[in-house]
Design an enzyme around this catalytic site. Sequence first.
Site, mmCIF file in Angstrom:
data_model
loop_
_atom_site.group_PDB
_atom_site.id
_atom_site.type_symbol
_atom_site.label_atom_id
_atom_site.label_comp_id
_atom_site.label_asym_id
_atom_site.label_seq_id
_atom_site.Cartn_x
_atom_site.Cartn_y
_atom_site.Cartn_z
ATOM 1 C CB SER A 1 -0.787 -0.073 1.489
ATOM 2 O OG SER A 1 -1.316 0.720 1.360
ATOM 3 C CE1 TYR B 1 -4.531 -2.453 4.659
ATOM 4 C CE2 TYR B 1 -3.531 -0.115 4.418
ATOM 5 C CZ TYR B 1 -4.416 -0.617 3.880
ATOM 6 O OH TYR B 1 -4.091 -1.330 2.459
#
Length: 326
Positions: free
Chosen positions: A128, A153
């Site tokens: 990501s 995350y």
Amino acid sequence: MVTTLVTGAAGFIGFHLAQRLLDRGDTVVGADNLNAYYEVALKKDRLAQLQNHPAFSFCELDLADRAGMTELFAGRQFDVVAHLAAQAGVRYSLQNPHAYVDSNLVGFVNILEGCRHSKVKHLVFASSSSVYGVNKKIPFSVEDNVDHPISLYAASKKANELMAHCYSHLYAIPATGLRFFTVYGPWGRPDMALFLFTKAILAGEPINVFNNGQMRRDFTYVDDVVEGVVRTMGTIPPPQGESGAPYKIYNIGNNQPVELLKMIEVLEDCIGKKAIKNMLPMQPGDVPVTYADVNDLMRDVGFKPDTPIEVGIEKFVQWYRAYYQV
């Protein structure tokens, strides 16, 4: 004939990737736990599209289920693993951190072990743009230091990259990590801004605009992301770096960040209705800008995402109206 395992096959990107692979003649095994992070009906409707294809089979399975994952890899020989399943969302990671440990860390170890013991030819996995944190240097390059994530995350995705590198080095597993930048499009995730904004505007409800709209995002249309994934799947990284691991990281982003307020203007034009904006401060874990340097991707696979948001958002709105009959 190539047999590909697509994890997160009922998810947004996994669904589109599985469709693309089936269309080109691959055999695809999809795995997904169909969790309730967002509406399960949407996941099942994506899955129903895939199950119309005779070369697709599905396994409902949680990545953290070690015995189940062992059985999955023992039952089939996969040429490629496209690992897209994960607990997603920056803000949710502040509320439910354990979900990220179970899916993104424990689950990823089970993927790596499956690839190791079944001699998978290439592991391609989703990372990501969140790993860049509040990186001040733009555009974000895969050469940049990413040791300062600002959400769990992001930390879990950085951990995935390190774990994959370790297995690539120890067991010569070719592995490619893909840092996705704000992916959007038809069948998208309901927790993402474009989806939330569209739903609210059509209902005449206000939208929450964080940091007073002073954010820029490298909005990347899902078809461009899938093209990048497919091309990298077919490009085995050679041994490189000091470790000699067959391992590579790429950014997959549109390479042209857009102001959040500009995105809202385009969305308003596509819907034909103005948004009621609720201006709010920056949320913990959010970053002010994402901007992908895609030079490595262009050099190695000859592709650069380039769908303008005017085109991509129009396609999303058309899908949304049809799917929800609005």
